[in-house]
Design an enzyme around this catalytic site. Structure first.
Site, short mmCIF file in Angstrom:
data_model
loop_
_atom_site.label_atom_id
_atom_site.label_comp_id
_atom_site.label_asym_id
_atom_site.label_seq_id
_atom_site.Cartn_x
_atom_site.Cartn_y
_atom_site.Cartn_z
N ASP A 21 34.07 20.19 42.31
CA ASP A 21 33.98 21.66 42.11
C ASP A 21 35.08 22.28 43.18
OD1 ASP A 21 33.50 24.27 41.35
OD2 ASP A 21 31.75 24.53 42.82
N GLU A 51 38.23 23.04 35.19
CA GLU A 51 38.74 24.16 34.68
C GLU A 51 37.57 24.89 33.71
OE1 GLU A 51 42.74 24.02 33.19
OE2 GLU A 51 43.04 25.92 32.90
#
Ligand code: 9MR
EC number: 3.2.1.4
Length: 739
Positions: free
Chosen positions: A710, A719
């Protein structure tokens, strides 16, 4: 930010669990010259108008105010050698006055295309701090640069630097994700009448007792685990827990087993109803060409992006790449694809299809009615989901080559910046030239399919638009037949993603299916029946995505009333596809309906899992057999935390969730004044090929599910995109319908 990294991008992924790395044998060697500024300021450089002065042995600059990008003001050193696979420690002492300014510390290429190999964005204090980072280089080059980029501030401020160092030959950093308790649950919610399963990570190979506790800590159910051996997708020894027999509503439950207490969860359907909405609200803040209003999305307001207001060059009259065409098109509007500012027809196409399909199939259309999504069009008596998708459809239609031009009726594959931009960068501040890329058969067929689908769905609400869409769809289909092999090449990936696709029989099939369903015309029926795709087994490890669209056509032929001969075979094929995914799920200790070859998890794997669930859900709509509904519901567990990382991949859902998805404008991790992505944004998820430098330096050797981080710079694992949220919205809507 997608950048071609060549062969080095595909780091070999060994099939071993993340473990301590062996220390590098090489000596630690300083790569920078005069990092302590003991012999003046050479060979350091700074950007124009910002000379380096020495104060108390430190290198200081007066950073001018009024610049836009971080790189508009910088101090750095060039001609640095980097060696692929070697690990470096990048450290420096820095202070900023007044406090609170961000310095973007990078190691990158000193010449075009200015690739960034490593970056961090500390917020500086007046007293100063020492910062130290470790990264592994994915490239070998003699043209690297170390720099502190300090532009982007409205007001001037002062920066002082000392002891800048880049040391090679250091031992690689061992990244140990914090995976919390070993009992892995759906951290959001199980449905009262749905399956309730969890996964226990343990060394133990014999069954163990478990207890389900309510919020007060009282045991409300108990049983024994089922040993499952080593799970291929994670490399862990695991056991499963099934507490489906417990059906009472509540919040704050925990599961206890093997001395571990799970993260808390609810037994309730409310979260799915909320997610149906949040996953769709995602699209408004992805919109290009319109101001995002604070009143509609508190905390996310921004000026319209790419509307020809400086520094944007705008999408109002976009030229082609040189040599591609002589005209300019108004391609304003649409959704930004992902964390970049590009707009790509094939990805817009599958996203549009999936959202319209969600609307067309839901048994609860009232849940998607006008006024549900807080968008500018709310109150116009058109279901908000259709208003939102219309924003994209209008853009897709603008990408079609106008009559009278060469290749009229074909559709440009994409429009995006001439060069990649860095992060963060608000859409309205992007200074790059925008360019139309060549037409492609795939993009043309995407327009044919989605505009035909739109024609039947919008007919009730806007007949004139429906007619226009259908005409464009027919024109596109005819144009594609005449140009059946215009493929978007893999090499076209500078400034935007390539979305290369050289297999278009699926797109022809899908377009013919949508045109047939909308018009009933024999020529489209003939095309469907003549296509080998029609009878092929199209249910691979992933059912469909932007590149593989046959399943979209097949699902609609199975589910939308029509007179095509042989419909029962079409329906059977969906059910067989669903059975395949259910069998994979049943064999998977984390309940995941996805088992890619060689355990190589694909880019955007979370959406692949969700799209497989779309097939299973469609089988439920066709058969009404509980096992399909239960399979979909259980599939959500993985996304919500029943996984090797104990992580919910949906922003704001579950106790520990993704929050730093790669985006140029939800870039809170890089600039504290910007927001995190909105609640209900899906992260791409585990990707075995880890193409970005952050993933490469932290996750080398990762096994399947562990190939995720993350971090905003991990564009290959983290993304957010319009096609992944459409999968999330579809499945959330289905699960919510089951209540
Ligand atoms: O989702 C796309 C994935 O399937 C491809 O393998 C990858 C490389 O071509 O590109 C992904 O799409 C990205 C696109 O190229 C640019 N915008 C962001 C997209 C998500 O990462």
């Amino acid at each position: 930010m997608i950048r071609a990294l060549g062969a080095t991008a595909l780091l070999a992924v060994a099939l071993t669990a993340i473990g301590p790395a062996s220390p590098a044998a090489a000596d630690e060697v300083e790569q920078l010259v005069n990092g302590g500024f003991t012999s003046g300021t050479e060979p350091w450089w700074s950007t124009a108008g910002m000379p380096i002065t020495l104060r108390d042995g430190k290198a200081c600059v007066d950073v001018p105010g009024g610049t836009v990008n971080r790189w508009d003001a910088a101090v750095g050193q060039n001609d640095i050698d980097l060696v692929e696979g070697e690990t470096y420690r990048y450290s420096f002492t820095a202070s900023g006055d007044p406090a609170g300014h961000v310095a973007r510390a990078i190691v990158g290429l000193s010449v075009a295309p200015y690739d960034t190999y490593f970056e961090a964005s500390p917020v500086l204090s007046v007293a100063g701090d020492t910062y130290s980072y470790t990264f592994t280089s994915a490239v070998t080059t003699a043209q690297a640069q170390v720099a502190l980029q300090v532009g982007g501030s409205a007001d001037p401020w002062g920066l002082c630097l000392d002891d800048v160092s880049l040391v090679g030959g250091v031992p690689p950093e061992v990244y140990q994700p914090d995976t919390g308790p070993r009992v892995r649950v759906n951290q959001v919610a199980y449905l009262p009448r749905g399956p309730k399963k969890a996964t226990l990570v343990t060394e133990t190979t014999t069954k163990l007792p478990w207890q389900l506790k309510n919020a007060a800590g009282t045991t409300v159910a108990r049983g024994h685990t089922v040993p499952r051996g080593v799970d291929v997708s994670s490399g862990q020894n695991v056991q499963t827990i099934d507490f489906s027999r417990y059906r009472k509503h509540g919040t704050g439950f925990t599961l206890v087993a093997d001395g571990e207490t799970s993260r808390p969860f609810d037994i309730d359907a409310a979260a799915y109803e909320q997610l149906r909405i949040d996953a769709l609200k995602f699209y408004y803040t992805q919109r290009s060409g319109i101001e995002i209003k604070e009143s509609l999305r508190p905390g996310y307001a921004r000026p319209a992006g790419h509307v020809d207001v400086a520094p944007n060059l705008g999408d109002g009259a976009v030229p082609c790449q040189s040599g591609v065409c002589d005209y300019k098109l108004d391609v304003t509007g649409g959704w930004y694809d992902a964390g970049d500012h590009g707009k790509y027809v094939v990805n817009g196409g599958i996203s549009t299809w999936e959202l319209l399909n969600q609307f067309e199939r839901t048994s609860e259309p009232a849940r998607l009615r006008d006024g549900t999504l807080a968008i500018p069009e709310s109150g116009n008596r058109v279901p908000d989901i259709l208003d939102e998708v219309r924003w994209e459809l209008d853009f897709l239609l603008k990408m079609q080559v106008p009559a009278g031009q060469p290749l009229a009726g074909m559709v440009h594959h994409k429009i995006h910046d001439a060069n990649w931009t860095g992060l963060p960068l608000m859409p309205h501040l992007d200074p790059q030239q925008r360019e139309l890329h060549p037409v492609s058969t795939a993009a043309t067929l995407n327009l044919a399919a989605t505009a035909a689908q739109a024609a039947r769905i919008y007919k009730r609400y806007d007949p004139a638009f429906a007619r226009r869409a259908l005409a464009a769809a027919r024109t596109a289909y005819t144009a594609a037949l005449a140009e059946p092999a215009r493929y978007a090449p893999e090499s076209d990936g500078v400034g935007g993603g390539a979305y290369n696709d050289s297999k278009v029989d699926d797109d022809f099939y899908w377009a013919a299916a949508e045109l047939y369903l909308t018009t009933g015309d024999k020529k489209y029926a003939d095309a469907i029946l003549a296509s080998p795709v029609h009878t092929a087994d199209i249910f691979g490890p992933g059912a469909f995505d932007w590149a593989s669209t046959a399943v979209a056509g097949r699902l609609d032929l199975a589910l939308i009333p029509n007179k095509l001969p042989g419909r029962s075979a079409i329906r059977d094929s969906i059910v067989r596809g669903a059975d395949k995914y259910l069998a994979i799920q049943a064999g998977h200790a984390y309940g995941v309906p996805y088992a890619p070859a060689n355990n190589m998890w694909d880019w955007g794997s979370n959406s692949t899992i969700l799209n497989n669930l779309v097939v299973v859900a469609s089988a439920y709509d066709l058969t009404h057999r509980d096992k399909y509904r239960d399979g979909v519901v259980e599939g959500m567990d993985y996304l919500f935390g029943r996984n090797a990382l104990n992580y919910s991949y949906v922003t704001g859902y579950g106790e520990v969730s993704s929050q730093n998805e790669h985006s140029r404008w939800y870039a809170h991790q890089l600039d504290p004044s910007l927001p995190n992505p909105p609640k209900g944004s899906l992260a791409g998820g585990a990707n075995s090929s880890i193409q970005d430098p952050v993933a490469q330096s932290k996750l080398a050797g990762c096994v399947g599910q562990f190939c995720y981080i993350d971090d905003i710079q991990s564009w290959s694992t983290n993304e957010l995109t319009i096609n992944w949220n459409s999968a999330l919205a579809w499945v959330a809507s289905f699960v919510a319908d089951q209540n």
